[in-house]
Design an enzyme around this catalytic site. Structure first.
Site, PDB file in Angstrom:
ATOM      1  N   ARG A 104      87.897  11.306  55.832  1.00  0.00           N
ATOM      2  CA  ARG A 104      87.715  12.366  54.826  1.00  0.00           C
ATOM      3  C   ARG A 104      89.033  13.128  54.778  1.00  0.00           C
ATOM      4  O   ARG A 104      89.458  13.730  55.772  1.00  0.00           O
ATOM      5  CB  ARG A 104      86.557  13.291  55.195  1.00  0.00           C
ATOM      6  CG  ARG A 104      86.520  14.546  54.337  1.00  0.00           C
ATOM      7  CD  ARG A 104      85.233  15.316  54.433  1.00  0.00           C
ATOM      8  NE  ARG A 104      84.180  14.643  53.696  1.00  0.00           N
ATOM      9  CZ  ARG A 104      83.034  15.213  53.320  1.00  0.00           C
ATOM     10  NH1 ARG A 104      82.800  16.485  53.615  1.00  0.00           N
ATOM     11  NH2 ARG A 104      82.124  14.546  52.642  1.00  0.00           N
ATOM     12  N   HIS A 131      84.533  10.201  45.836  1.00  0.00           N
ATOM     13  CA  HIS A 131      83.531  10.275  46.903  1.00  0.00           C
ATOM     14  C   HIS A 131      82.555   9.092  46.729  1.00  0.00           C
ATOM     15  O   HIS A 131      81.378   9.279  46.396  1.00  0.00           O
ATOM     16  CB  HIS A 131      82.788  11.611  46.803  1.00  0.00           C
ATOM     17  CG  HIS A 131      82.029  11.989  48.030  1.00  0.00           C
ATOM     18  ND1 HIS A 131      82.067  11.260  49.198  1.00  0.00           N
ATOM     19  CD2 HIS A 131      81.201  13.046  48.276  1.00  0.00           C
ATOM     20  CE1 HIS A 131      81.306  11.853  50.101  1.00  0.00           C
ATOM     21  NE2 HIS A 131      80.765  12.932  49.576  1.00  0.00           N
ATOM     22  N   GLN A 134      78.954   8.837  48.425  1.00  0.00           N
ATOM     23  CA  GLN A 134      77.915   9.674  47.831  1.00  0.00           C
ATOM     24  C   GLN A 134      77.251   8.950  46.656  1.00  0.00           C
ATOM     25  O   GLN A 134      76.034   9.035  46.467  1.00  0.00           O
ATOM     26  CB  GLN A 134      78.521  11.000  47.358  1.00  0.00           C
ATOM     27  CG  GLN A 134      77.507  11.948  46.753  1.00  0.00           C
ATOM     28  CD  GLN A 134      76.492  12.455  47.760  1.00  0.00           C
ATOM     29  OE1 GLN A 134      76.875  12.967  48.808  1.00  0.00           O
ATOM     30  NE2 GLN A 134      75.208  12.324  47.468  1.00  0.00           N
ATOM     31  N   ASP A 219      77.878  19.779  40.867  1.00  0.00           N
ATOM     32  CA  ASP A 219      78.526  19.958  42.169  1.00  0.00           C
ATOM     33  C   ASP A 219      79.079  21.378  42.196  1.00  0.00           C
ATOM     34  O   ASP A 219      79.083  22.079  41.167  1.00  0.00           O
ATOM     35  CB  ASP A 219      79.649  18.907  42.306  1.00  0.00           C
ATOM     36  CG  ASP A 219      80.295  18.877  43.689  1.00  0.00           C
ATOM     37  OD1 ASP A 219      79.731  19.466  44.643  1.00  0.00           O
ATOM     38  OD2 ASP A 219      81.363  18.253  43.822  1.00  0.00           O
ATOM     39  N   CYS A 259      75.195  16.608  45.211  1.00  0.00           N
ATOM     40  CA  CYS A 259      75.612  15.959  46.464  1.00  0.00           C
ATOM     41  C   CYS A 259      75.442  16.878  47.666  1.00  0.00           C
ATOM     42  O   CYS A 259      75.364  16.406  48.795  1.00  0.00           O
ATOM     43  CB  CYS A 259      77.047  15.466  46.342  1.00  0.00           C
ATOM     44  SG  CYS A 259      78.272  16.772  46.133  1.00  0.00           S
ATOM     45  N   ARG A 287      72.149   8.947  52.069  1.00  0.00           N
ATOM     46  CA  ARG A 287      73.502   8.732  52.600  1.00  0.00           C
ATOM     47  C   ARG A 287      73.417   7.831  53.830  1.00  0.00           C
ATOM     48  O   ARG A 287      74.241   6.935  54.029  1.00  0.00           O
ATOM     49  CB  ARG A 287      74.153  10.076  52.989  1.00  0.00           C
ATOM     50  CG  ARG A 287      74.483  11.004  51.819  1.00  0.00           C
ATOM     51  CD  ARG A 287      75.571  10.442  50.934  1.00  0.00           C
ATOM     52  NE  ARG A 287      76.804  10.169  51.654  1.00  0.00           N
ATOM     53  CZ  ARG A 287      77.732  11.078  51.961  1.00  0.00           C
ATOM     54  NH1 ARG A 287      77.596  12.333  51.567  1.00  0.00           N
ATOM     55  NH2 ARG A 287      78.830  10.726  52.615  1.00  0.00           N
TER      56      ARG A 287
HETATM   57  N1  NVA Z   1      83.475  18.357  45.325  1.00  0.00           N
HETATM   58  C1  NVA Z   1      83.093  18.756  46.665  1.00  0.00           C
HETATM   59  C2  NVA Z   1      82.183  17.736  47.260  1.00  0.00           C
HETATM   60  C3  NVA Z   1      81.692  18.056  48.644  1.00  0.00           C
HETATM   61  C4  NVA Z   1      80.782  17.004  49.215  1.00  0.00           C
HETATM   62  C5  NVA Z   1      84.348  18.938  47.511  1.00  0.00           C
HETATM   63  O1  NVA Z   1      85.268  18.111  47.388  1.00  0.00           O
HETATM   64  O2  NVA Z   1      84.415  19.901  48.256  1.00  0.00           O
HETATM   65  N1   CP Z   2      77.728  15.489  50.203  1.00  0.00           N
HETATM   66  C1   CP Z   2      78.537  15.492  51.261  1.00  0.00           C
HETATM   67  O1   CP Z   2      79.480  14.701  51.378  1.00  0.00           O
HETATM   68  O2   CP Z   2      78.220  16.420  52.205  1.00  0.00           O
HETATM   69  P1   CP Z   2      79.105  16.855  53.443  1.00  0.00           P
HETATM   70  O3   CP Z   2      80.306  17.590  52.918  1.00  0.00           O
HETATM   71  O4   CP Z   2      78.201  17.748  54.253  1.00  0.00           O
HETATM   72  O5   CP Z   2      79.527  15.646  54.224  1.00  0.00           O
END
Ligand code: NVA
Ligand code: CP
Length: 306
Positions: A104, A131, A134, A219, A259, A287
């Site tokens: 990540r 992502h 997801q 989101d 998500c 997930r």
């Molecule tokens: N768009 C959000 C998704 C988190 C799962 C982010 O990148 O923070």
């Molecule tokens: N939706 C998702 O990726 O959640 P987290 O940021 O908690 O991993």
């Protein structure tokens, strides 16, 4: 390097993605039926998190354990990445010890450098661009509840962010129509729209996007790494809150997805997660199952002992 990677939905064929969704449902049934299934015994997944996570970390870690393997969590703060060891060197070393690596990160190029230098599969656990894990869970959830998503209408409301980009890839790979309602200046990047120009429509009015839709998704308005823009974003996105009234304009059997984590009172009304049309808890659970299917697909079966 010959390993298969999963940096994007475009790394799989539509048939492979359909198989992953089907397999995720099978693995869910196995687990819910109490059957032990451990094809990844002795296999180890490394996980690097440059950003916070609840679902992604838990689902990969629990998933590896359930499949008979292990997962190791690495925070960049505690690894040599924080002291300037190049991503490429880290990738070479990690891939000589591990069976797959989930990352990540902020820049999508970090994932690419990792993949270019890795002998083992690299999995995108979220980047600023995409992502894909997801979307496996989202597509599994839709399939479980409504069957095939082919030819359906999906509405994306809010920011043209990493999730929105991945919905564009999904529109191409799963063959649905995607209406994106976002404020001017927050459109998804043209390189993503170019993946599925015939399946994507950008509108400014959320009501236009949602009309007759079979799936509505949104989101947060401020993604991780954009915290300094939060105040401005709150003002710009205000007309884009998803509410029960907005969902009333969609198809009668519409599903609502997010998500998570969600900010109640911002991108969704206070009570939307409790609306019967919301499937966010199934989506979060999936997930686990969808990624177990992915891990099984990417990581070779365990060593056979004579
Ligand atoms: N768009 C959000 C998704 C988190 C799962 C982010 O990148 O923070
Ligand atoms: N939706 C998702 O990726 O959640 P987290 O940021 O908690 O991993």
């Amino acid at each position: 390097m010959s390993a298969r990677h999963f940096l994007s939905l475009m790394d799989c064929t539509p048939q492979e993605l359909a198989n992953l969704i089907r397999r995720g449902i099978e693995l869910k049934d196995l687990r819910n039926g109490g059957t032990l299934f451990e094809p990844l015994k002795n296999r180890v997944l490394g996980m690097i998190f440059e950003k916070a996570s609840t679902r992604t970390r838990l689902s990969f870690e629990a998933g590896m354990i359930q499949l008979g393997g292990q997962a190791i969590f690495l925070s960049p703060r505690d690894s040599q990445l924080n002291r300037g060891e190049p991503v490429s060197d880290t990738a070479i070393v990690m891939s000589r010890m591990l069976d797959a690596v989930m990352i990540r990160t902020f820049s999508h190029s970090t994932l690419r450098i990792f993949a270019e230098n890795s002998r083992v599969p690299i999995i995108n656990g979220l980047s600023d661009d995409l992502h894909p894990c997801q979307l496996l869970a989202d597509m599994q959830t839709f399939h479980e509840q409504r069957g095939s998503i082919q030819g359906k209408i999906v509405a994306w409301i809010g920011d043209g962010n990493n999730m929105c980009n991945t919905y564009i890839e999904a529109a191409h790979q799963f063959d649905f129509q995607l209406r994106i309602a976002c404020p001017e200046g927050f459109d998804p990047q043209p390189k993503f729209i170019a993946i599925a120009p015939d399946r994507v429509q950008i509108v400014r009015d959320p009501r236009e996007a949602v009309a007759g839709a079979h799936l509505v998704s949104t989101d947060v308005w401020t993604s991780m790494g954009q915290e300094t823009e939060e105040e401005d974003r709150l003002a710009r996105f205000k007309p884009y809150q998803v509410t029960g009234e907005l969902l009333d304009l969609a198809a009668d059997d519409v599903l609502f997805m997010h998500c998570l984590p969600a900010h109640r009172g911002e991108e969704i009304s206070l009570d939307l997660l409790d609306d019967p049309r919301s499937v966010v808890w199934d989506q979060a659970e999936n997930r686990l199952h969808a990624q177990k299917a992915l891990l099984e697909f990417l990581i070779e079966p365990a060593y056979h002992h004579a």
